[in-house]
Design an enzyme around this catalytic site. Structure first.
Site, PDB file in Angstrom:
ATOM      1  N   ASP A  67       8.934  13.031   3.604  1.00 25.69           N
ATOM      2  CA  ASP A  67       8.615  12.553   2.262  1.00 25.69           C
ATOM      3  C   ASP A  67       7.890  13.625   1.447  1.00 25.69           C
ATOM      4  O   ASP A  67       7.470  14.649   1.983  1.00 25.69           O
ATOM      5  CB  ASP A  67       7.790  11.260   2.330  1.00 25.69           C
ATOM      6  CG  ASP A  67       6.669  11.322   3.385  1.00 25.69           C
ATOM      7  OD1 ASP A  67       6.308  12.448   3.799  1.00 25.69           O
ATOM      8  OD2 ASP A  67       6.178  10.264   3.781  1.00 25.69           O
ATOM      9  N   ASN A 136      -1.321   0.453   6.787  1.00 26.92           N
ATOM     10  CA  ASN A 136      -0.624  -0.717   6.229  1.00 26.92           C
ATOM     11  C   ASN A 136       0.768  -0.906   6.842  1.00 26.92           C
ATOM     12  O   ASN A 136       1.543  -1.737   6.382  1.00 26.92           O
ATOM     13  CB  ASN A 136      -0.522  -0.597   4.696  1.00 26.92           C
ATOM     14  CG  ASN A 136       0.384   0.537   4.235  1.00 26.92           C
ATOM     15  OD1 ASN A 136       0.921   1.295   5.050  1.00 26.92           O
ATOM     16  ND2 ASN A 136       0.568   0.663   2.930  1.00 26.92           N
ATOM     17  N   HIS A 138       3.152   1.396   6.965  1.00 29.27           N
ATOM     18  CA  HIS A 138       4.237   2.198   6.382  1.00 29.27           C
ATOM     19  C   HIS A 138       4.673   3.308   7.341  1.00 29.27           C
ATOM     20  O   HIS A 138       3.952   3.698   8.254  1.00 29.27           O
ATOM     21  CB  HIS A 138       3.875   2.733   4.985  1.00 29.27           C
ATOM     22  CG  HIS A 138       2.982   3.926   4.956  1.00 29.27           C
ATOM     23  ND1 HIS A 138       2.341   4.340   3.815  1.00 29.27           N
ATOM     24  CD2 HIS A 138       2.606   4.818   5.911  1.00 29.27           C
ATOM     25  CE1 HIS A 138       1.638   5.424   4.068  1.00 29.27           C
ATOM     26  NE2 HIS A 138       1.781   5.732   5.326  1.00 29.27           N
ATOM     27  N   GLU A 143       6.803   1.791   1.945  1.00 26.17           N
ATOM     28  CA  GLU A 143       5.630   0.924   1.838  1.00 26.17           C
ATOM     29  C   GLU A 143       6.013  -0.536   2.098  1.00 26.17           C
ATOM     30  O   GLU A 143       7.148  -0.942   1.833  1.00 26.17           O
ATOM     31  CB  GLU A 143       5.033   1.041   0.427  1.00 26.17           C
ATOM     32  CG  GLU A 143       4.552   2.445   0.062  1.00 26.17           C
ATOM     33  CD  GLU A 143       3.214   2.814   0.706  1.00 26.17           C
ATOM     34  OE1 GLU A 143       2.890   2.291   1.783  1.00 26.17           O
ATOM     35  OE2 GLU A 143       2.510   3.653   0.120  1.00 26.17           O
TER      36      GLU A 143
HETATM   37  P1  PGA Z   1      -2.430   9.680   8.813  1.00 29.70           P
HETATM   38  O1  PGA Z   1      -1.229   9.103   7.968  1.00 29.70           O
HETATM   39  O2  PGA Z   1      -1.817  10.474   9.897  1.00 29.70           O
HETATM   40  O3  PGA Z   1      -3.208  10.515   7.848  1.00 29.70           O
HETATM   41  O4  PGA Z   1      -3.203   8.515   9.329  1.00 29.70           O
HETATM   42  C1  PGA Z   1      -0.180   8.522   8.665  1.00 29.70           C
HETATM   43  C2  PGA Z   1       0.805   7.959   7.672  1.00 29.70           C
HETATM   44  O5  PGA Z   1       0.371   7.514   6.601  1.00 29.70           O
HETATM   45  O6  PGA Z   1       2.007   7.956   7.978  1.00 29.70           O
END
Ligand code: PGA
Length: 242
Positions: A67, A136, A138, A143
């Site tokens: 992404d 969350n 995702h 999302e």
């Molecule tokens: P993080 O993010 O590794 O900073 O916890 C993971 C994600 O949002 O996919």
């Protein structure tokens, strides 16, 4: 899903880096899907170390990141492209022409998403896709919501995601772009193998729901239950609820 529980984040990073190096040794022209975020940083540092020690060769590999933020150029210090340069690409030997990235500053973002899908197909698909998971639920920037997109697409970022990424934008969530481009769940599920990595107690609940809960668009990572080869690498804290 094959679940591996390691004692610490450091051990998780080392096991993940060795997993990637082994895949490269078996298939030198490996096509990798790569995430950003805090979680893979230690594994990327270990891959740089392994590369310097002659233990990980990316000379024939291709990478596709999951992404990118929309509305900022690849050269912006907050872009995921620059994140990858800092944490991985500057210290390994993927040929620059085979580092594939969504361009958040492309004039036509929908066309850019289609270009990316075509580039993945032209590379023969992704062999090994690494992913983190958001608190969350995702995955990539898919999302939670009423619907999910299967293909690479534009996405409106959740407020929590913008807060989680504030560090890339001087600590101010308001500076984090509101939109991003992300591989879709369908794009990700076409990978030959998927390795999901999570560390820390903050991820325990979302990991449990992704692995044991119903498959739901409200928990995008739960769609990984539909794939036949998913490896889950967790440290003990992230595995608390399993
Ligand atoms: P993080 O993010 O590794 O900073 O916890 C993971 C994600 O949002 O996919």
């Amino acid at each position: 899903m094959e679940i591996r529980i390691l004692e610490t984040p450091e051990e998780t990073a080392a096991v993940l880096a060795r997993r990637v190096a082994r895949a490269l040794a078996e298939v030198p022209a490996l096509v990798l899907g790569l995430p950003t975020g805090r979680t893979p940083v230690a594994a990327y540092a270990e891959l740089r170390r392994m590369h310097a020690a002659g233990e990980a060769d990316f000379a024939r590999a291709t990478t596709f990141n999951l992404d990118e933020f929309a509305g900022i150029p690849p050269s912006h210090p907050g872009s995921f492209r620059m994140f990858m340069e800092r944490h991985l690409f500057h210290g390994i030997n993927v040929p620059p022409g085979r580092i594939q990235f969504l361009d958040g500053a492309a004039p036509d973002l929908d066309a850019e998403c289609e270009r990316y899908e075509a580039a993945i197909d032209a590379a023969g698909g992704i062999d090994l896709l690494l992913a983190g998971i958001g608190a969350n639920g995702h995955i990539g920037f898919n999302e939670p919501g009423d619907v999910l997109m299967a293909r690479t697409h534009r996405v409106r970022l959740a407020d929590s995601t913008r807060r989680d990424n504030a560090a890339l934008f001087g600590g101010d969530p308001a500076q984090v772009p509101r939109e991003a481009l992300s591989m879709g769940l369908g794009t990700m599920l076409k990978a030959g193998a998927i390795v999901l990595v999570a560390t820390g107690a903050r991820k325990a609940a979302c990991v449990e729901r992704a692995v044991r809960g119903p498959v739901s668009t409200e928990r995008p990572a739960s769609f990984l239950q539909l794939h036949r080869h998913v490896e889950l690498y967790l440290d003990r804290a992230a595995a608390t609820d399993l």
